[in-house]
Motif scaffolding. Structure first.
Motif, short mmCIF file in Angstrom:
data_model
loop_
_atom_site.label_atom_id
_atom_site.label_comp_id
_atom_site.label_asym_id
_atom_site.label_seq_id
_atom_site.Cartn_x
_atom_site.Cartn_y
_atom_site.Cartn_z
N VAL A 49 0.85 -1.18 0.00
CA VAL A 49 0.00 0.00 0.00
C VAL A 49 0.89 1.24 0.00
CG1 VAL A 49 -1.95 -1.13 1.13
CG2 VAL A 49 -0.23 0.05 2.52
N VAL A 50 0.32 2.32 -0.49
CA VAL A 50 0.94 3.65 -0.42
C VAL A 50 0.04 4.51 0.45
CG1 VAL A 50 1.53 5.73 -1.71
CG2 VAL A 50 2.07 3.47 -2.66
N GLY A 51 0.62 5.13 1.47
CA GLY A 51 -0.19 5.94 2.37
C GLY A 51 -0.95 5.08 3.37
N GLY A 52 -1.94 5.70 3.98
CA GLY A 52 -2.71 5.03 5.03
C GLY A 52 -4.00 4.41 4.52
N CYS A 53 -4.47 3.39 5.23
CA CYS A 53 -5.75 2.74 4.94
C CYS A 53 -6.71 3.01 6.11
CB CYS A 53 -5.57 1.24 4.76
SG CYS A 53 -4.53 0.77 3.37
N LEU A 54 -7.95 3.27 5.78
CA LEU A 54 -8.95 3.51 6.81
C LEU A 54 -9.01 2.34 7.78
CD1 LEU A 54 -11.75 5.02 4.55
CD2 LEU A 54 -10.49 6.25 6.34
N ASN A 55 -9.09 2.66 9.06
CA ASN A 55 -9.13 1.66 10.14
C ASN A 55 -7.88 0.78 10.17
OD1 ASN A 55 -11.75 2.58 10.73
ND2 ASN A 55 -12.66 1.11 9.30
N ASN A 56 -6.82 1.20 9.44
CA ASN A 56 -5.59 0.40 9.36
C ASN A 56 -5.89 -1.02 8.91
OD1 ASN A 56 -3.81 2.49 10.26
ND2 ASN A 56 -4.52 2.13 12.35
N GLN A 57 -6.76 -1.11 7.89
CA GLN A 57 -7.16 -2.42 7.39
C GLN A 57 -7.22 -2.43 5.87
OE1 GLN A 57 -10.98 -2.99 9.33
NE2 GLN A 57 -10.06 -4.28 10.93
N ILE A 107 -9.93 -7.58 1.69
CA ILE A 107 -9.58 -8.49 0.59
C ILE A 107 -10.47 -9.72 0.68
CG2 ILE A 107 -7.76 -9.85 -0.51
CD1 ILE A 107 -5.71 -7.99 0.80
N ASP A 108 -11.22 -9.98 -0.39
CA ASP A 108 -12.09 -11.15 -0.48
C ASP A 108 -13.01 -11.26 0.73
OD1 ASP A 108 -10.89 -11.80 -2.90
OD2 ASP A 108 -9.41 -13.12 -1.97
N GLY A 109 -13.55 -10.14 1.17
CA GLY A 109 -14.52 -10.14 2.26
C GLY A 109 -13.94 -10.18 3.65
N HIS A 110 -12.62 -10.16 3.78
CA HIS A 110 -11.98 -10.20 5.10
C HIS A 110 -11.17 -8.91 5.30
CE1 HIS A 110 -12.94 -14.47 5.73
NE2 HIS A 110 -12.62 -14.64 4.46
N ALA A 111 -11.07 -8.49 6.55
CA ALA A 111 -10.29 -7.30 6.91
C ALA A 111 -8.93 -7.75 7.46
CB ALA A 111 -11.03 -6.47 7.95
N TYR A 112 -7.87 -7.27 6.84
CA TYR A 112 -6.50 -7.63 7.25
C TYR A 112 -5.80 -6.40 7.81
CZ TYR A 112 -7.23 -11.91 4.60
OH TYR A 112 -7.72 -13.13 4.13
N PRO A 113 -5.12 -6.55 8.95
CA PRO A 113 -4.42 -5.40 9.52
C PRO A 113 -3.29 -4.94 8.61
CG PRO A 113 -3.77 -7.42 10.65
CD PRO A 113 -4.91 -7.78 9.74
N THR A 114 -3.18 -3.63 8.48
CA THR A 114 -2.10 -3.08 7.65
C THR A 114 -1.59 -1.82 8.31
OG1 THR A 114 -1.46 -2.54 5.38
CG2 THR A 114 -3.53 -1.61 6.15
N GLU A 115 -0.46 -1.35 7.85
CA GLU A 115 0.12 -0.13 8.39
C GLU A 115 0.45 0.82 7.27
OE1 GLU A 115 4.37 -0.52 9.69
OE2 GLU A 115 3.87 -2.65 9.59
N ARG A 116 0.59 2.08 7.60
CA ARG A 116 0.88 3.12 6.61
C ARG A 116 2.09 2.72 5.76
NH1 ARG A 116 -0.35 8.55 6.10
NH2 ARG A 116 1.27 9.87 5.20
N HIS A 117 1.93 2.80 4.47
CA HIS A 117 2.98 2.51 3.48
C HIS A 117 3.35 1.03 3.38
CE1 HIS A 117 3.32 6.65 2.54
NE2 HIS A 117 4.14 7.01 3.52
N GLY A 118 2.67 0.14 4.10
CA GLY A 118 2.87 -1.28 3.90
C GLY A 118 4.04 -1.88 4.67
N PHE A 119 4.19 -3.20 4.51
CA PHE A 119 5.16 -3.95 5.32
C PHE A 119 6.53 -4.07 4.69
CE2 PHE A 119 2.49 -7.14 3.03
CZ PHE A 119 3.45 -7.69 2.20
N ALA A 120 6.66 -3.80 3.39
CA ALA A 120 7.95 -4.07 2.72
C ALA A 120 9.09 -3.27 3.34
CB ALA A 120 7.84 -3.77 1.23
N ARG A 121 8.84 -2.04 3.75
CA ARG A 121 9.95 -1.21 4.25
C ARG A 121 10.51 -1.73 5.57
NH1 ARG A 121 7.50 4.26 6.90
NH2 ARG A 121 5.57 3.41 7.78
N HIS A 122 9.75 -2.58 6.27
CA HIS A 122 10.21 -3.16 7.54
C HIS A 122 10.78 -4.56 7.37
CE1 HIS A 122 8.38 0.13 9.77
NE2 HIS A 122 7.25 -0.07 9.14
N THR A 123 10.74 -5.11 6.18
CA THR A 123 11.05 -6.51 5.94
C THR A 123 12.44 -6.65 5.30
OG1 THR A 123 8.69 -6.92 5.59
CG2 THR A 123 10.23 -8.64 4.88
N VAL A 124 13.18 -7.65 5.74
CA VAL A 124 14.51 -7.91 5.17
C VAL A 124 14.34 -8.67 3.85
CG1 VAL A 124 16.71 -9.08 5.49
CG2 VAL A 124 15.63 -7.90 7.42
#
Length: 289
Positions: A51-59, A62-79
């Motif tokens: 994702v780019v930027g923030g998502c409402l409710n930090n979610q 996808i396919d009817g389910h709500a998944y937790p997410t953070e501003r700008h996504g997880f790639a920047r924190h991942t090795v």
């Protein structure tokens, strides 16, 4: 740390986030990337995915389910895994695993490819769909360039030069980082946007579908410049922490949510997609002179 080097530039990239940490211009002995002072802003040039930027409710829906997410996504924190490396070329890879599936239920390979040629660095974002369904995503860059270039200069000596003179308007963001639906004209002198300590007091300037696809950080005092060219990225963010000696030039394929009700990922503004077995590529360049 991976280093790309030639007679013009020395570029460093760390495995965490496959993030640029240095763009050193040898002829002028100038470090052009912000050096991530943790008391000001602790990043150099994070890569934004899925994702780019923030998502409402930090979610993410996808396919009817709500998944937790953070501003700008997880790639920047991942090795990332460094899968190729030479003096002029490096590929960093991130493949879906149990950790990513818990927040982003797709099978994918995300690669960031760095290629150095003369005074120019090309960055390519590659998304490979390894799933049996369409993969939806956003991707973007967030490099912070040190300004001023020289110790005897001031931030206000510099400006952003757009490759076309055009009316610019920024799309306003709320205190939570979501689009309000309001726009505001941005005052320019021809194709120049002067840098000032208060330019970003109201958060980032976000331009959507402007004609310019090349911007340059310049001063009238000398010929040194940094140019970012992004033909495949219709959205551009400009940002700095107010008063800090840097400016971020951010080509995006995707953006933050707008205020209101969350929508499924496939309905998000500027969302990208790649079909099963297909590969998505988008590139931009950073050129130093």
């Amino acid at each position: 740390m991976t280093t790309l080097e030639n007679d013009q530039l020395r570029v460093s990239i760390r495995p965490k986030g496959a993030e640029l940490t240095s763009i050193f211009h040898k002829p002028t002995a100038t470090e052009h990337l912000w050096q991530a002072d943790p008391t000001v802003w602790p990043w150099h040039g994070p890569n934004l995915f899925p994702v780019v930027g923030g998502c409402l409710n930090n979610q993410l829906l996808i396919d009817g389910h709500a998944y937790p997410t953070e501003r700008h996504g997880f790639a920047r924190h991942t090795v990332f895994e460094t899968t190729e490396s030479s003096d002029a070329h490096a590929i960093f890879s991130l493949r879906a695993d149990d950790k990513t599936r818990a927040v982003y239920p797709y099978e994918f390979l995300f690669q960031i490819i760095y290629e150095l040629e003369g005074p120019q660095l090309t960055i390519t974002y590659r998304v490979v769909n390894e799933d049996q369904k369409t993969v939806f995503f956003s991707v973007g860059a967030h490099p912070a360039f040190a300004v001023p270039f020289r110790a005897d200069e001031a931030y206000e000596d510099y400006f952003i030069e757009f490759d076309q003179a055009e009316p610019l308007e920024t799309h306003r963001l709320s205190a939570g980082g979501f689009f309000t639906g309001e726009t505001e004209p941005v005052s320019t002198a021809g194709n120049r946007l002067p840098l000032t300590a208060h330019l970003f007091d109201q958060d980032a300037l976000v331009f959507k579908n402007m004609r310019s696809r090349r911007v340059t950080i310049r001063t009238d005092k000398h010929e040194q410049a940094v140019t970012v060219t992004f033909p495949e990225f219709p959205y551009l963010g400009l940002w700095a922490k107010p008063g800090a000696p840097f400016v971020c030039i951010e080509p995006w394929l995707g953006c933050a949510d707008s205020e209101g009700s969350p929508v499924p990922i496939e309905q998000k503004e500027a969302i990208q997609q790649v079909e099963p077995g297909r590969v998505f590529d988008a590139s931009f360049t950073i050129r130093i002179q």
